[in-house]
Write a protein that holds these residues in place. Sequence first.
Motif, PDB file in Angstrom:
ATOM      1  N   ALA A 186       0.351  -1.263   0.161  1.00  0.00           N
ATOM      2  CA  ALA A 186      -0.099   0.199   0.269  1.00  0.00           C
ATOM      3  C   ALA A 186       0.720   1.477  -0.138  1.00  0.00           C
ATOM      4  CB  ALA A 186      -1.296   0.282   0.816  1.00  0.00           C
ATOM      5  N   LEU A 187       2.690   1.102  -0.637  1.00  0.00           N
ATOM      6  CA  LEU A 187       2.983   2.267  -0.498  1.00  0.00           C
ATOM      7  C   LEU A 187       2.745   2.809  -1.693  1.00  0.00           C
ATOM      8  CD1 LEU A 187       6.152   1.121   1.548  1.00  0.00           C
ATOM      9  CD2 LEU A 187       4.246   3.136   1.913  1.00  0.00           C
ATOM     10  N   ILE A 188       2.331   2.049  -2.979  1.00  0.00           N
ATOM     11  CA  ILE A 188       2.651   2.801  -3.921  1.00  0.00           C
ATOM     12  C   ILE A 188       1.045   2.434  -4.891  1.00  0.00           C
ATOM     13  CG2 ILE A 188       4.541   3.188  -4.680  1.00  0.00           C
ATOM     14  CD1 ILE A 188       4.913   0.811  -6.520  1.00  0.00           C
ATOM     15  N   GLY A 189       0.403   2.872  -5.312  1.00  0.00           N
ATOM     16  CA  GLY A 189      -1.046   2.556  -5.822  1.00  0.00           C
ATOM     17  C   GLY A 189      -1.570   3.444  -7.172  1.00  0.00           C
ATOM     18  N   GLU A 190      -2.530   3.398  -7.836  1.00  0.00           N
ATOM     19  CA  GLU A 190      -3.095   4.436  -8.219  1.00  0.00           C
ATOM     20  C   GLU A 190      -3.684   5.885  -8.728  1.00  0.00           C
ATOM     21  OE1 GLU A 190      -6.042   4.691 -12.951  1.00  0.00           O
ATOM     22  OE2 GLU A 190      -6.054   2.942 -11.316  1.00  0.00           O
ATOM     23  N   ASP A 191      -3.112   6.815  -8.024  1.00  0.00           N
ATOM     24  CA  ASP A 191      -3.627   8.124  -8.069  1.00  0.00           C
ATOM     25  C   ASP A 191      -3.772   9.188  -9.086  1.00  0.00           C
ATOM     26  OD1 ASP A 191      -3.811  10.192  -6.158  1.00  0.00           O
ATOM     27  OD2 ASP A 191      -1.768  10.754  -6.457  1.00  0.00           O
ATOM     28  N   ARG A 314      -3.311 -12.737 -10.102  1.00  0.00           N
ATOM     29  CA  ARG A 314      -4.115 -12.124  -9.237  1.00  0.00           C
ATOM     30  C   ARG A 314      -5.836 -11.828  -9.611  1.00  0.00           C
ATOM     31  NH1 ARG A 314       1.106 -10.755  -9.096  1.00  0.00           N
ATOM     32  NH2 ARG A 314       2.172 -10.482  -7.473  1.00  0.00           N
ATOM     33  N   ASP A 315      -6.426 -12.332  -8.610  1.00  0.00           N
ATOM     34  CA  ASP A 315      -8.129 -12.463  -9.366  1.00  0.00           C
ATOM     35  C   ASP A 315      -8.918 -10.822  -8.448  1.00  0.00           C
ATOM     36  OD1 ASP A 315      -8.592 -12.555  -6.203  1.00  0.00           O
ATOM     37  OD2 ASP A 315      -8.993 -14.431  -6.060  1.00  0.00           O
ATOM     38  N   LEU A 316     -10.164 -10.367  -9.335  1.00  0.00           N
ATOM     39  CA  LEU A 316     -10.424  -9.567  -9.152  1.00  0.00           C
ATOM     40  C   LEU A 316     -10.678  -9.038  -7.329  1.00  0.00           C
ATOM     41  CD1 LEU A 316     -12.254  -7.469 -10.316  1.00  0.00           C
ATOM     42  CD2 LEU A 316     -14.400  -9.043  -9.634  1.00  0.00           C
ATOM     43  N   GLU A 317     -10.662  -9.954  -6.667  1.00  0.00           N
ATOM     44  CA  GLU A 317     -11.073  -9.878  -4.877  1.00  0.00           C
ATOM     45  C   GLU A 317     -10.029  -9.072  -4.564  1.00  0.00           C
ATOM     46  OE1 GLU A 317     -10.205 -10.238  -0.924  1.00  0.00           O
ATOM     47  OE2 GLU A 317      -9.837 -11.576  -2.111  1.00  0.00           O
ATOM     48  N   GLU A 318      -8.325 -10.072  -5.374  1.00  0.00           N
ATOM     49  CA  GLU A 318      -7.077  -9.424  -4.677  1.00  0.00           C
ATOM     50  C   GLU A 318      -6.918  -7.383  -5.307  1.00  0.00           C
ATOM     51  OE1 GLU A 318      -2.524 -10.650  -4.623  1.00  0.00           O
ATOM     52  OE2 GLU A 318      -3.898 -12.230  -4.949  1.00  0.00           O
ATOM     53  N   MET A 319      -7.324  -7.628  -6.692  1.00  0.00           N
ATOM     54  CA  MET A 319      -7.396  -6.615  -7.452  1.00  0.00           C
ATOM     55  C   MET A 319      -8.363  -5.027  -6.681  1.00  0.00           C
ATOM     56  SD  MET A 319      -8.315  -7.444 -11.048  1.00  0.00           S
ATOM     57  CE  MET A 319      -7.645  -8.959 -12.173  1.00  0.00           C
ATOM     58  N   CYS A 320      -9.101  -5.810  -6.411  1.00  0.00           N
ATOM     59  CA  CYS A 320      -9.943  -4.305  -5.413  1.00  0.00           C
ATOM     60  C   CYS A 320      -9.362  -4.284  -4.270  1.00  0.00           C
ATOM     61  CB  CYS A 320     -11.296  -5.533  -4.879  1.00  0.00           C
ATOM     62  SG  CYS A 320     -12.539  -4.843  -6.273  1.00  0.00           S
ATOM     63  N   ARG A 321      -9.211  -5.331  -3.382  1.00  0.00           N
ATOM     64  CA  ARG A 321      -8.710  -5.261  -1.803  1.00  0.00           C
ATOM     65  C   ARG A 321      -7.349  -4.296  -1.616  1.00  0.00           C
ATOM     66  NH1 ARG A 321     -10.131  -7.236   2.443  1.00  0.00           N
ATOM     67  NH2 ARG A 321     -11.363  -8.973   1.457  1.00  0.00           N
ATOM     68  N   SER A 322      -6.081  -4.237  -2.787  1.00  0.00           N
ATOM     69  CA  SER A 322      -5.353  -3.652  -2.627  1.00  0.00           C
ATOM     70  C   SER A 322      -5.475  -2.493  -3.224  1.00  0.00           C
ATOM     71  CB  SER A 322      -4.230  -4.558  -3.848  1.00  0.00           C
ATOM     72  OG  SER A 322      -4.714  -4.591  -5.007  1.00  0.00           O
ATOM     73  N   SER A 323      -6.389  -1.893  -4.391  1.00  0.00           N
ATOM     74  CA  SER A 323      -6.189  -0.582  -4.369  1.00  0.00           C
ATOM     75  C   SER A 323      -7.185  -0.408  -2.875  1.00  0.00           C
ATOM     76  CB  SER A 323      -7.580  -1.046  -5.563  1.00  0.00           C
ATOM     77  OG  SER A 323      -9.158   0.402  -5.983  1.00  0.00           O
ATOM     78  N   TRP A 324      -7.844  -0.683  -2.408  1.00  0.00           N
ATOM     79  CA  TRP A 324      -9.085  -0.370  -1.148  1.00  0.00           C
ATOM     80  C   TRP A 324      -7.418   0.150  -0.279  1.00  0.00           C
ATOM     81  CZ3 TRP A 324     -12.124   3.217  -0.215  1.00  0.00           C
ATOM     82  CH2 TRP A 324     -12.726   2.943   2.155  1.00  0.00           C
ATOM     83  N   ASN A 325      -6.805  -1.172   0.096  1.00  0.00           N
ATOM     84  CA  ASN A 325      -6.005  -1.310   0.920  1.00  0.00           C
ATOM     85  C   ASN A 325      -4.900   0.683   0.967  1.00  0.00           C
ATOM     86  OD1 ASN A 325      -6.573  -3.209   2.776  1.00  0.00           O
ATOM     87  ND2 ASN A 325      -5.067  -5.015   1.265  1.00  0.00           N
ATOM     88  N   TRP A 326      -5.008   0.618  -0.633  1.00  0.00           N
ATOM     89  CA  TRP A 326      -3.776   2.082  -1.137  1.00  0.00           C
ATOM     90  C   TRP A 326      -4.723   2.784  -0.491  1.00  0.00           C
ATOM     91  CZ3 TRP A 326      -0.072   5.303  -2.551  1.00  0.00           C
ATOM     92  CH2 TRP A 326      -0.697   6.445  -3.033  1.00  0.00           C
ATOM     93  N   VAL A 327      -6.192   3.274  -1.341  1.00  0.00           N
ATOM     94  CA  VAL A 327      -6.582   3.543  -0.941  1.00  0.00           C
ATOM     95  C   VAL A 327      -6.698   4.660   0.944  1.00  0.00           C
ATOM     96  CG1 VAL A 327      -9.299   5.066  -0.670  1.00  0.00           C
ATOM     97  CG2 VAL A 327      -8.238   4.117  -2.938  1.00  0.00           C
ATOM     98  N   GLN A 328      -6.934   3.549   1.752  1.00  0.00           N
ATOM     99  CA  GLN A 328      -6.950   3.453   2.899  1.00  0.00           C
ATOM    100  C   GLN A 328      -5.541   4.305   3.378  1.00  0.00           C
ATOM    101  OE1 GLN A 328     -10.186   1.054   5.290  1.00  0.00           O
ATOM    102  NE2 GLN A 328      -8.596   0.233   3.702  1.00  0.00           N
ATOM    103  N   ALA A 329      -4.502   3.738   2.687  1.00  0.00           N
ATOM    104  CA  ALA A 329      -2.989   4.202   3.358  1.00  0.00           C
ATOM    105  C   ALA A 329      -2.618   5.822   3.102  1.00  0.00           C
ATOM    106  CB  ALA A 329      -1.772   2.859   2.715  1.00  0.00           C
ATOM    107  N   ARG A 330      -3.367   5.799   2.005  1.00  0.00           N
ATOM    108  CA  ARG A 330      -3.150   7.177   1.492  1.00  0.00           C
ATOM    109  C   ARG A 330      -4.313   7.934   1.833  1.00  0.00           C
ATOM    110  NH1 ARG A 330      -6.232   8.652  -4.254  1.00  0.00           N
ATOM    111  NH2 ARG A 330      -7.417   8.536  -3.112  1.00  0.00           N
ATOM    112  N   MET A 331      -5.065   8.322   2.658  1.00  0.00           N
ATOM    113  CA  MET A 331      -5.761   9.107   3.240  1.00  0.00           C
ATOM    114  C   MET A 331      -5.389   9.299   4.623  1.00  0.00           C
ATOM    115  SD  MET A 331      -9.681   7.764   2.378  1.00  0.00           S
ATOM    116  CE  MET A 331     -10.220   9.015   3.269  1.00  0.00           C
ATOM    117  N   THR A 332      -4.808   8.475   5.284  1.00  0.00           N
ATOM    118  CA  THR A 332      -4.617   8.315   6.582  1.00  0.00           C
ATOM    119  C   THR A 332      -3.060   8.407   6.232  1.00  0.00           C
ATOM    120  OG1 THR A 332      -3.777   6.209   6.443  1.00  0.00           O
ATOM    121  CG2 THR A 332      -5.866   6.793   7.292  1.00  0.00           C
ATOM    122  N   GLY A 333      -2.052   8.146   5.459  1.00  0.00           N
ATOM    123  CA  GLY A 333      -0.671   8.391   6.182  1.00  0.00           C
ATOM    124  C   GLY A 333       0.282   9.362   4.836  1.00  0.00           C
ATOM    125  N   TRP A 334      -0.758   9.879   3.271  1.00  0.00           N
ATOM    126  CA  TRP A 334       0.737  10.415   2.442  1.00  0.00           C
ATOM    127  C   TRP A 334      -0.011  11.814   2.185  1.00  0.00           C
ATOM    128  CZ3 TRP A 334       4.118   7.274   3.804  1.00  0.00           C
ATOM    129  CH2 TRP A 334       3.124   5.233   3.434  1.00  0.00           C
TER     130      TRP A 334
END
Length: 338
Positions: A186-191, A314-334
């Motif tokens: 969750a340190l890098i993702g789509e922004d 990686r399946d659709l669930e992992e795609m969504c989960r990794s996206s949501w983890n990234w979004v939450q990390a961005r909101m709280t830490g970046w």
Amino acid sequence: MPHILLTGGAGYIGSHTYVALVEAGFGVTILDDFSNSDASVVDRLSRLTGADVDVVEGTVLDRALLTRLFAEKAIDGVVHFAAKKAVGESVARPLDYFETNIGGLTTLTQAMRAAEVWRLVFSSTATVYGEPEVFPLTEDMPLSHTSPYAFTKVTCERILEQAARADPWVLGVLRYFNPVGAHGSALIGEDPRGVPENLMPYVAKVATGEMSELRVFGDDYDTPDGTCLRDYIHVMDLADAHVKSLQALLDGRAHRLNIGTGNPVSVLELHGAYQDVVGRELPYRIAPRRAGDVPKLYADPSRARSELGFEAQRDLEEMCRSSWNWVQARMTGWTFNS
């Protein structure tokens, strides 16, 4: 240890590919002008890899800079991401897309030719198939375009074909379908800046409350639930494909390949999967069809499997989960896009 020049390496796909390349043992230099990325990603890449990042700020349109880079660094190959990629923007500003995407490629390849660096992975797109009627899509289907963005990618592929007839290029042309998700840290993702053009980051902004609802453009297509079907691939699977592509090029094996899963997912299916990960309902409404949308677009990925040994993991669930983890990390830490 092969050394790779990664143009656009601070962007969404580029940053994930940087991590995959370093983990695979490649030396990497990033070239990025940060016009569509944030400089803070460099620090996070350093944290992820445990090493300083060799990054040069600049553009692939700067021939003098490219000449200096090839003279100073023992570069064995290039992965070329640096390009503009928003379909809607390309319709409004086509000349900008011609300059950056086509001009950037020709300037880069001229510098590579002068330095006798012949191995290049080119970032292409499934939009080069235009409005196909037969599915799944195979690499031998005719190329077409429905936007200036797609036109630039078709043109770049043709330029590379012609160049390879004159010089000893070893080319990997990768036609991406729909990259989504984020690194597991969750340190890098789509922004994306502003209103996202792609579906998953739009759903993510609905989940955070930045957008009030998702607009689903059309529910009367000839598909199982009436909404458009697309081929989504996790960005880390896509990054792994680049590692395998470079390894093939270093062995002298050129290729032109679809990079997808071959599993079509509808708009409502992706929305539902994201809801499941978030754990609550995310509002949406049906809107009229959007001009230019095709009902289906998904790959036959079998050639990538046979030629590179690549298959998405990686399946659709992992795609969504990794996206949501990234979004939450961005909101709280970046802090991004400041």
